[in-house]
Design a protein around this motif. Structure first.
Motif, PDB file in Angstrom:
ATOM      1  N   LYS B 598       0.840  -1.197   0.000  1.00 11.47           N
ATOM      2  CA  LYS B 598       0.000   0.000   0.000  1.00 11.47           C
ATOM      3  C   LYS B 598       0.877   1.251   0.000  1.00 11.47           C
ATOM      4  N   ARG B 599       1.895   1.214   0.834  1.00 10.04           N
ATOM      5  CA  ARG B 599       2.771   2.387   0.923  1.00 10.04           C
ATOM      6  C   ARG B 599       3.518   2.600  -0.377  1.00 10.04           C
ATOM      7  N   LEU B 600       3.955   1.509  -0.957  1.00 16.53           N
ATOM      8  CA  LEU B 600       4.679   1.638  -2.215  1.00 16.53           C
ATOM      9  C   LEU B 600       3.770   2.217  -3.291  1.00 16.53           C
ATOM     10  N   VAL B 601       2.551   1.757  -3.275  1.00 14.24           N
ATOM     11  CA  VAL B 601       1.603   2.291  -4.265  1.00 14.24           C
ATOM     12  C   VAL B 601       1.412   3.783  -4.029  1.00 14.24           C
ATOM     13  N   GLU B 602       1.396   4.176  -2.764  1.00 11.56           N
ATOM     14  CA  GLU B 602       1.244   5.600  -2.468  1.00 11.56           C
ATOM     15  C   GLU B 602       2.418   6.408  -3.012  1.00 11.56           C
ATOM     16  N   LEU B 603       3.580   5.789  -3.029  1.00 15.28           N
ATOM     17  CA  LEU B 603       4.753   6.496  -3.550  1.00 15.28           C
ATOM     18  C   LEU B 603       4.585   6.860  -5.021  1.00 15.28           C
ATOM     19  N   LEU B 604       3.770   6.079  -5.691  1.00 11.36           N
ATOM     20  CA  LEU B 604       3.619   6.302  -7.133  1.00 11.36           C
ATOM     21  C   LEU B 604       2.917   7.615  -7.443  1.00 11.36           C
ATOM     22  N   ASP B 605       2.282   8.160  -6.440  1.00  8.01           N
ATOM     23  CA  ASP B 605       1.448   9.321  -6.678  1.00  8.01           C
ATOM     24  C   ASP B 605       2.313  10.559  -6.888  1.00  8.01           C
ATOM     25  N   CYS B 606       2.572  10.903  -8.117  1.00  6.41           N
ATOM     26  CA  CYS B 606       3.332  12.126  -8.405  1.00  6.41           C
ATOM     27  C   CYS B 606       2.907  12.660  -9.761  1.00  6.41           C
ATOM     28  N   VAL B 607       3.501  13.737 -10.158  1.00  3.32           N
ATOM     29  CA  VAL B 607       3.090  14.366 -11.412  1.00  3.32           C
ATOM     30  C   VAL B 607       4.186  14.133 -12.436  1.00  3.32           C
ATOM     31  N   PRO B 608       4.078  13.106 -13.191  1.00  2.00           N
ATOM     32  CA  PRO B 608       5.180  12.788 -14.087  1.00  2.00           C
ATOM     33  C   PRO B 608       5.066  13.452 -15.453  1.00  2.00           C
ATOM     34  N   ASP B 609       3.912  14.030 -15.732  1.00  2.00           N
ATOM     35  CA  ASP B 609       3.651  14.425 -17.114  1.00  2.00           C
ATOM     36  C   ASP B 609       4.550  15.551 -17.591  1.00  2.00           C
ATOM     37  N   SER B 610       4.593  16.612 -16.776  1.00  3.02           N
ATOM     38  CA  SER B 610       5.265  17.809 -17.261  1.00  3.02           C
ATOM     39  C   SER B 610       6.751  17.524 -17.470  1.00  3.02           C
ATOM     40  N   ALA B 611       7.242  18.038 -18.543  1.00  2.00           N
ATOM     41  CA  ALA B 611       8.638  17.777 -18.879  1.00  2.00           C
ATOM     42  C   ALA B 611       9.569  18.541 -17.949  1.00  2.00           C
ATOM     43  N   ALA B 612       9.210  19.797 -17.687  1.00  4.53           N
ATOM     44  CA  ALA B 612      10.053  20.603 -16.817  1.00  4.53           C
ATOM     45  C   ALA B 612       9.584  20.443 -15.370  1.00  4.53           C
ATOM     46  N   LEU B 613      10.472  19.992 -14.557  1.00  2.00           N
ATOM     47  CA  LEU B 613      10.085  19.726 -13.179  1.00  2.00           C
ATOM     48  C   LEU B 613      10.927  20.560 -12.235  1.00  2.00           C
ATOM     49  N   THR B 614      10.311  20.929 -11.141  1.00  2.00           N
ATOM     50  CA  THR B 614      11.095  21.583 -10.111  1.00  2.00           C
ATOM     51  C   THR B 614      11.915  20.517  -9.405  1.00  2.00           C
ATOM     52  N   GLU B 615      12.785  20.996  -8.552  1.00  2.00           N
ATOM     53  CA  GLU B 615      13.650  20.051  -7.850  1.00  2.00           C
ATOM     54  C   GLU B 615      12.828  19.087  -7.010  1.00  2.00           C
ATOM     55  N   GLU B 616      11.814  19.671  -6.358  1.00  4.89           N
ATOM     56  CA  GLU B 616      10.959  18.854  -5.510  1.00  4.89           C
ATOM     57  C   GLU B 616      10.237  17.804  -6.335  1.00  4.89           C
ATOM     58  N   GLN B 617       9.707  18.251  -7.453  1.00  5.88           N
ATOM     59  CA  GLN B 617       8.960  17.323  -8.298  1.00  5.88           C
ATOM     60  C   GLN B 617       9.856  16.212  -8.818  1.00  5.88           C
ATOM     61  N   GLU B 618      11.076  16.624  -9.111  1.00  5.37           N
ATOM     62  CA  GLU B 618      12.005  15.612  -9.579  1.00  5.37           C
ATOM     63  C   GLU B 618      12.210  14.537  -8.527  1.00  5.37           C
ATOM     64  N   LYS B 619      12.282  15.012  -7.296  1.00  2.00           N
ATOM     65  CA  LYS B 619      12.433  14.037  -6.216  1.00  2.00           C
ATOM     66  C   LYS B 619      11.211  13.153  -6.136  1.00  2.00           C
ATOM     67  N   ASP B 620      10.050  13.781  -6.311  1.00  2.00           N
ATOM     68  CA  ASP B 620       8.819  12.994  -6.304  1.00  2.00           C
ATOM     69  C   ASP B 620       8.873  11.909  -7.359  1.00  2.00           C
ATOM     70  N   VAL B 621       9.350  12.329  -8.521  1.00  2.00           N
ATOM     71  CA  VAL B 621       9.424  11.375  -9.617  1.00  2.00           C
ATOM     72  C   VAL B 621      10.384  10.250  -9.268  1.00  2.00           C
ATOM     73  N   GLU B 622      11.483  10.651  -8.643  1.00  2.00           N
ATOM     74  CA  GLU B 622      12.453   9.635  -8.252  1.00  2.00           C
ATOM     75  C   GLU B 622      11.832   8.664  -7.256  1.00  2.00           C
ATOM     76  N   VAL B 623      11.103   9.237  -6.314  1.00  2.54           N
ATOM     77  CA  VAL B 623      10.424   8.395  -5.327  1.00  2.54           C
ATOM     78  C   VAL B 623       9.468   7.442  -6.032  1.00  2.54           C
ATOM     79  N   ALA B 624       8.724   8.013  -6.971  1.00  2.00           N
ATOM     80  CA  ALA B 624       7.753   7.179  -7.686  1.00  2.00           C
ATOM     81  C   ALA B 624       8.465   6.088  -8.467  1.00  2.00           C
ATOM     82  N   ARG B 625       9.588   6.459  -9.035  1.00  2.00           N
ATOM     83  CA  ARG B 625      10.328   5.482  -9.826  1.00  2.00           C
ATOM     84  C   ARG B 625      10.765   4.315  -8.941  1.00  2.00           C
TER      85      ARG B 625
END
Lengths: 214, 1297
Positions: B598-625
């Motif tokens: 369940k927790r891992l699935v929660e990690l997937l929740d991020c905004v991957p669409d936009s090409a340009a990401l802020t640093e935070e978002q990038e981290k989110d993406v990394e977490v999701a990855r």
């Protein structure tokens, strides 16, 4: 009194505006809050004497109570790092600037700040001795060991091996910067000199929200 | 009433006076009884009721004036009764709130008046008058505790003699009251005894036990234990009844060794010291003088130190027989902790023990399964620091784990729930604090196969050649252990400088105890330490041993917890480490059980669409990855797939699938393709529009991603809609393009798989055709790993459904590699290859090539494959082969000879094959396959026929005579043949053959669906044995070698074979009781006389018998030299020019073909047999004709000929058969009824007549021949009752010239 506080508020607002322009991590309101907090910490007596600020004792109290730092030497060094003009007082300006790095600094700023903290004698290098000095309390002394400093020395060697890229047995700023960039964990290699995320959060909440409400 | 009230009734305060009655069930029932007593008093005892109380009973009442009716003076609130005593005082007086009553009659009335308030009134009355009897009758009757002298006193008064009448009433009254009292007392006793907590029996047991300690000697703990009273009531109490109502059971005087005698009261509430009861009756001594203890032993322990000290030594005796297993178990654990040398021995013992325990308790239902020795071991391992002995220990861990696993399995298999004894259970609980949730564990291990279990631990190298890293790492671990966070961070960073990918370093970290420290660090608050630790763990967890160790040390649980942390670095590191660790089943299970999915699935929740990401978002993406990575690892377990779905992972994955980042896509697609094995996921992938994204990603450059996408499509494309979607999304072209990546085998396998599945849809095949995919695929038929081949061949097989593609495959030279692949061993591959070959074989030209390559033979041999799927698809593949084969043959008559040999080969094959089928036929699911094969077999027979025919044609050609018979007609209906006026003898036989085949196939179809009897299967199994027996009928005693061979061929055991022969010989002897008969004769007789269900020794194998016996000879003669005298004579004498020797030979061969055809199924085999026999009879008839011609003898019964010519087995057959040969006039081709006549079986009575008829017909036939007439002989075969249908076979007779 009301007149006074009104004038005072105006003064603070002006000051906040100028400071927030100098410091990149705080906006005007935040700066204002921090000034208020600073004034609060100073107490009444220092209100009169301009130029004065937090003295070493008060600052260490803040570090200890608010940010949970324990190492005396490091706290001393943090005070020095805040006190840029070396007048043994942290002025409002120094306070805001210091906190800017302390709370919200970028990696670069933090590397610089930490290096300043760890460079005990301020000669631009962290020497073997300085490391030893800073690390000497980091190991639990084993009563069985013949030489209690053996471990520390070893640790210093390990650190040097890890960070001293130009092999001159001391860490230059370049060494330090490179090592930290390679491995962020080494930012606080010789002792905690930055607050952890939790206390930052607590402090900011206290400073920016609670102060505003007052 | 007095005693009962004072003693039994439970007053709120012990002291009398202003007490109140407690509201307890006891009191309630007491009051009710008193109420009843009072209510009925005035009616039952009117005289006594009028007795005026000495003192009125007074109490505060809730009754009001309005409650009172007649007989009362109501003046305002006060009420007075009409009834007065002799002094004129009213018997009842109510001045609210108090009421005073002087007599029972008034009391009764009040009770009646009070209606629903009565209980309250009685309560109030009793509370106000604690001793009502005294008030009623005077103070002299007051209830004195302990004594009951009221009756005596009354008697004294009676003796005085005055006021006789009043006294008499008084006596009556008091007796009544006493009665009530006893009644109340006994009732309350009954109630009280129901609530006994410490029962008399329990106390008695305790006392007996204590008495046993009073023995003399060293063990002596107590001096004496005595009851105060020897008398025991029936309820087991030894206290006087009025003390019993207090719940007191008995009084004891216990003399310990070291203190004063203890006077003890045992009551239901517990055990306490009293004031020292020696004799009954000392009132004050009953009082409690100590605390209440729960039982005697505890009281004694607290009162007597000596007792406490000594009783422990004898604890085992006191504590009611502890389960011995517990004791032993504890000992064992102790031993293990001490690391005693005989550990392994004890370990075994323990195992044995546990097994025994399981058996002991297996019948107890409802218990939680708990058998976790592995965990226990784990904990031991955790507690002990790693040292030299550790290696050994860890090995032992593995052993015990394996043991546990096997035991788990055993448990599962047996499917009983194991409950432990309570004692053991608790000990287990304390030992396994993890509390791994019982049932789930077990079901889990069942649901997941062991396939991914990794190798258990290896022994590490000995100390002698330890690398230098080892010592350095050991030092670092020391600092990790002993340093503050600064030192820890330095040590961690330094450790990362080692090559952690190297196994020596990984194992060094583990061996010096670094893993524990690292995992412990995860539990601290220090984020930096956690990060550093995770970074190392992430690296070293690539090693399977380390993975196991991490899981054993409980690292997964901690990491799952870290997933909740707000720090993103921590999150992604933890997720990545989990991804690495969760490579084996147990770890995956742990992750799931601790809520990791369940927790891992929660990690997937991020905004991957936009090409340009802020640093935070990038981290989110990394977490999701990293979350996706971890999910990918976890998704290899079926249950985890389910858990991911339930946690809402699918939409999140679908969203991440749109991400532009490749490194994100790989784990996402990986997870999806892993999960696509589940139907729910396939549907989700389809409906959430993920196919489009998958197809899109096929176009990227990353081979890994492409591979996963193709693999996902491969799995999803089972569904038709998905296939269509792939086409609509234009996914087919990229797939074909990917085929060029021939170097990347994994990618190739996935791609070809996707193509295979996609080409199940014909529209897709058309597309592939456009993309020229088949050409490429054919090119991939060689030099590829099997997984690629399976898919390629599968794709070709699907593609070859289209004629154009079949040609393509041929043109590209795909047939040869395909046929070559028929020799493979991979079952999946064989299934696909046979399908592909079958599909290709539908084209004539392909067939030619296949034939040339000996492909048909290979297909036939595949029918013997172990795998039913292979058999089935091989059988399907043979169908088109045979269909096409005849055409091939016709063109190339020269090939006839080769085909002939092939046919012979086939026959052998077919035999074994049929045996196998029949043997396996016991499985219901086999039936369909069997059916397929049977129909194929029929076709094969037809083929054989065709072969004969073509060979005949060939021979005819040789003879220089044009074939007057168009081959097509041969396969057509006999009706057509007849209508065409074909008067060729040979074709009629052929036609008959055809017909036989048809009927047989029909029969086979009818029967194939039915579940066959086991008996039949066994009989079929015994077929080789029967054959052997028949062959060796002169000496039916196989040697051991022969037996072994027979066992092999029959798939029986040696013992079974021996038994079968013994039984068979006994059967033969029993059937024919005459001694001194030869075995051969016996067999013959047996077959003749055997009845009922018993199978004849050669019946079901009669064909084989005949094959073994007569037919081979016939074959030889006919096939070989065509020189059988009889036929020769026929040919000569009849001068049948059309019937060249070749034809004759073919004829015979063809018949032989039929004879050897084994029965496909039991009933159809019977039919077949009958038909065969009928054929033979035709032959016989011919023979008869010939014979007649020769010797001009009279008509023969067919039976005679049967006996001569056929195997004895057919004797029964004949009984059921009637041949009717109808001779038609020469040239009369109308054949009145068309020969197709159905004749009902008219019962056995008619059989004889029919036989006569048959004989007549045969005679006629012969005569007809004599007179050079030609006609049609219809042979009507009537089946016996167990074959319900009447089969009619018309055999047109050979035309004579």
């Amino acid at each position: 009194m009301a007149e006074m506080s009104a004038m005072n508020r105006k003064l603070i607002q002006n000051l906040a505006e100028t400071l927030s322009k100098q410091v990149k991590h705080f906006n005007k309101t935040e700066a204002e809050c921090l000034i208020r907090l600073f004034n609060g910490l100073l107490g009444d007596q220092s209100d009169r004497r301009v130029g004065n600020g937090l003295d070493r004792g008060k600052f260490r109290n803040i570090l200890h109570n608010t940010f949970g730092m324990t190492d005396d030497m490091i706290m001393d060094r943090v005070f020095r790092a805040f006190d840029k003009d070396n007048d043994s007082y942290v002025s409002v300006k120094e306070w805001i600037e210091g906190l800017s790095i302390f709370l919200r600094g970028t990696l670069d700023e933090k590397i610089k700040y930490c290096f300043d903290v760890y460079d005990l004698n301020g000669d631009g290098y962290i020497s073997r001795e300085e490391m030893f000095h800073m690390l000497k309390n980091s190991l639990i002394r084993q009563p069985t060991e013949e030489d209690p400093d053996e471990g520390i020395k070893d640790l210093v060697e390990i650190t040097l091996k890890k960070m001293d890229h130009d092999h001159d047995s001391r860490l230059s700023y370049a060494d330090f910067e490179k090592a930290v960039r390679d491995e962020n964990l080494l930012l606080e290699a010789f002792g905690t000199c930055l607050p952890d995320a939790k206390s930052i959060l607590a402090f900011e909440q206290h400073a920016f929200q609670d102060t505003l409400e007052r | 009433m007095g005693v009962a009230l004072t003693r039994a009734a439970q007053w709120t305060t012990a002291s009398s006076g202003t007490g109140k009655l407690e509201i307890t069930p006891v009191n309630e029932s007491l009051l009710k009884e008193i109420l009843e007593f009072v209510e009925q008093f005035s009616s039952r005892h009117p005289q006594e009721a009028k007795h005026v109380f000495k003192e009125p009973l007074q109490w505060t009442t809730s009754l009001e004036a309005s409650d009172f009716k007649t007989e009362y003076d109501i003046s305002g609130p006060t009420v007075k009764s009409h009834e007065t005593d002799k002094d004129g005082h009213p018997m009842l007086q109510l001045t609210p709130p108090s009421i005073s009553v002087h007599s029972f009659s008034q009391l009764s009335k009040i009770v009646q008046l009070a209606t629903d308030k009565r209980l309250k009134e009685v309560r109030a009355c009793l509370e106000a008058n604690r001793d009502p009897v005294a008030k009623m009758l005077g103070p002299s009757f007051a209830t004195v505790e302990g004594e009951d002298s009221s009756v005596l006193r009354l008697l004294e008064k009676v003796k005085e003699g005055d006021q006789a009448k009043e006294t008499e009433i008084k006596v009556k009254l008091i007796i009544l009251l006493q009665q009530l009292d006893t009644q109340l007392l006994s009732n309350s006793l009954k109630l009280i005894s129901q609530e006994v907590r410490l029962s008399p029996a329990a106390v008695k047991n305790d006392v007996e036990l204590l008495k046993s300690f009073c023995s003399e000697g060293e063990k002596r703990v107590l001096t004496s234990v005595q009851y105060t009273s020897d008398y025991e009531f029936t309820n087991g109490c030894r206290t006087p009844p009025w003390r019993q109502v207090h719940g007191e059971i008995c009084y004891l005087v216990i003399k310990p060794c070291d203190t004063q005698p203890l006077h003890i009261t045992c009551s239901t509430a517990g055990v306490f010291l009293n004031g020292g009861i020696r004799q009954e009756g000392e009132e004050n001594s009953y009082d409690r003088t100590s605390d209440v203890y729960k039982d005697l032993v505890t009281l004694l322990k607290s009162k007597s130190p000596h007792f406490a000290e000594n009783i422990n030594k004898q604890d085992f005796a006191v504590q009611e027989e502890l389960p011995t297993q517990k004791v032993q178990h504890v000992e064992l654990v102790d031993a293990e902790e001490q690391g005693q040398p005989q550990r392994s021995y004890e370990h075994q013992e323990k195992n044995v023990h546990e097994k025994a325990r399981q058996q002991l308790v297996q019948n107890k239902p409802g218990g939680k399964k708990k058998l976790e020795p592995s965990l226990k071991w784990k904990n031991l391992g955790l507690a002990s620091p790693y040292d030299e002995a550790d290696d050994k220990k860890s090995k032992k861990n593995a052993v015990s784990e394996r043991f546990a696993e096997t035991q788990e399995k055993m448990q599962k298999k047996a499917d009983f729930s194991v409950s432990s004894l309570p004692g053991r259970q608790s000990s287990d609980k304390t030992k396994t604090p993890g509390g791994v949730g019982g049932a789930d564990d077990f079901s889990e291990s069942s649901s997941e196969s062991e396939e991914d279990e990794e190798q258990s631990e290896r022994r590490t190298e000995s100390n002698t050649d330890l690398p230098s890293e080892y010592w350095q790492i050991q030092k670092l671990v020391k600092y990790l252990k002993g340093g503050n966070q600064t030192a820890t961070v330095i040590a961690l960073c330094s450790m990362r400088d080692f090559n952690l990918a190297q196994e020596t370093c990984q194992l060094a970290i583990r061996d010096v105890g670094g893993l524990e420290v690292l995992i412990n660090l995860l539990d601290t608050e220090e984020i930096k330490c956690k990060i550093g630790s995770l970074k190392i763990l992430k690296e070293i967890s690539r090693n399977s041993q380390i993975r196991r160790a991490i899981a054993d040390l409980g690292g997964l649980q901690t990491m799952v917890k870290i997933l909740d942390s707000p720090d993103k670095d921590l999150k992604y590191l933890a997720a990545e480490t989990i991804a690495n660790v969760a490579k084996f089943r147990r770890a995956r299970r742990t992750v799931r059980q601790h809520g990791g999915i369940k927790r891992l699935v929660e990690l997937l929740d991020c905004v991957p669409d936009s090409a340009a990401l802020t640093e935070e978002q990038e981290k989110d993406v990394e977490v999701a990855r990293c979350g996706a990575l971890a999910l990918w690892s976890c998704s290899k377990s079926t249950r985890n797939k389910e858990a991911i779905r339930k946690a809402g992972g699918i939409p999140l994955l679908a969203r991440l699938l749109k991400s532009p980042h490749e490194n994100m896509l790989i784990p996402v697609v990986g997870t999806l393709q892993e999960c696509a094995s589940e139907r729910s996921y396939r549907i989700a992938i389809q409906t959430e529009g993920m196919i489009e994204d998958l197809v899109k990603n096929l176009n990227c450059d990353n081979h890994e991603l492409q591979m996963h996408c193709a693999s996902a499509i491969f799995k999803c494309a089972e569904d038709k809609r998905t296939r269509d979607l792939v086409r609509q999304c234009e996914g087919l072209q990229p797939l074909v393009t990917l085929l060029s990546q021939a170097d990347n085998k994994q990618l190739l396998a996935a791609t070809t798989g996707a193509i295979w599945k996609c080409s199940i849809s014909m529209e897709n095949v058309a597309k592939f055709q456009d993309y020229k995919a088949l050409e490429t695929l054919v090119g991939l038929l060689t030099d590829q790993p099997e997984e690629v081949l399976v898919n390629v061949v599968g794709a070709l097989g699907e593609g070859a459904q289209k004629p154009a593609n079949r040609a393509t495959i041929r043109k590209c030279g795909g047939i040869q590699p395909l046929v070559n692949l028929l020799t493979g061993t991979n079952q999946a591959l064989l299934v696909n290859v046979t399908k592909a070959v079958g599909a290709c074989a539908t084209e004539l030209e392909n067939m030619t090539i296949i034939d040339r390559l000996d492909g048909v033979r290979l297909l036939w041999s595949l029918l013997k494959n172990q795998n039913p799927d292979v058999q089935a698809s091989a059988a399907w593949a043979i169908c088109p082969c045979i269909e096409n084969a005849k055409e091939t043959r016709r063109d190339t008559g020269a090939a006839a000879a080769s085909i002939r040999s092939q046919v012979q080969h086939f026959r052998e094959d077919r035999q074994t094959f049929t045996h196998q089928i029949i043997r396996r036929n016991t499985e219901p699911k086999m039936n369909t396959i069997v059916f397929n094969k049977l129909s194929n077999q029929v076709i094969f027979d037809e083929k054989a026929k065709e072969v004969e025919r073509s060979s005949r044609n060939y021979l005819e050609v040789i003879d220089g005579q044009p074939p007057d018979l168009h081959p097509d007609l041969l396969s057509s209906d006999h009706q057509v043949i007849k209508d065409n006026g074909i008067r060729h003898r040979r074709p009629t036989v052929c036609n008959l053959d055809n017909y036989v085949m048809k009927t047989k196939s029909e029969k086979g179809r009818q029967n194939s669906g039915k579940v066959r009897h086991k008996r039949q299967a066994l009989q079929d199994m015994a077929r080789p044995l029967k054959q052997w027996l028949y062959k060796h009928r002169d000496n039916p005693y196989p040697t051991k070698t022969e037996k072994i061979l027979l066992a092999l061929s029959s798939q029986m055991t040696l013992v079974q074979v021996s038994n079968w022969f013994a039984n068979a010989r006994r059967r033969l002897k029993n059937t024919v009781r005459q001694p001194d008969l030869s075995w051969a004769l016996r067999i013959k007789l047996y077959n003749k006389y055997v009845q009922g269900n018993a199978e004849r020794l050669s019946v079901s194998s009669d064909d084989t018998c005949s094959e073994d016996g007569d037919n081979p000879q016939r074959m030889q003669t006919s096939g070989g030299e065509f020189s059988k005298p009889m036929y020769q004579s026929v040919i000569k004498k009849e001068g049948a020019t059309m019937m060249g020797t070749g034809l004759r030979a073919a004829d015979a061969a063809s018949l032989a073909e039929d004879y050897v055809t084994p029965p496909p199924k039991y009933k159809s085999s019977l039919l077949h047999r009958y038909l065969n026999d009928s054929l033979r009879h035709v032959m016989v008839a011919n023979g008869v004709m010939d014979a007649r011609k020769r010797n001009h003898s009279g008509s023969f019964s067919s039976n005679e000929y049967d006996d001569d010519l056929l195997s004895p087995s057919s004797s029964e057959t004949e009984a059921n058969f009637v041949y009717r040969a109808e001779t038609m006039d020469h040239g009369s081709s109308k054949c009145d009824n068309g020969g197709v006549q159905k004749e009902k079986v008219r019962g056995k009575d008619e059989t004889y007549w029919k036989e006569i008829n048959a004989a007549m017909a045969l005679t006629n036939l012969a005569q007809g021949k004599d007179s050079s007439g030609s006609g049609t002989t219809s042979c009507i075969i009537q089946k016996s009752s167990h074959i319900s249908e009447v089969k009619t076979v018309k055999v047109p007779l050979v035309q004579k010239y």
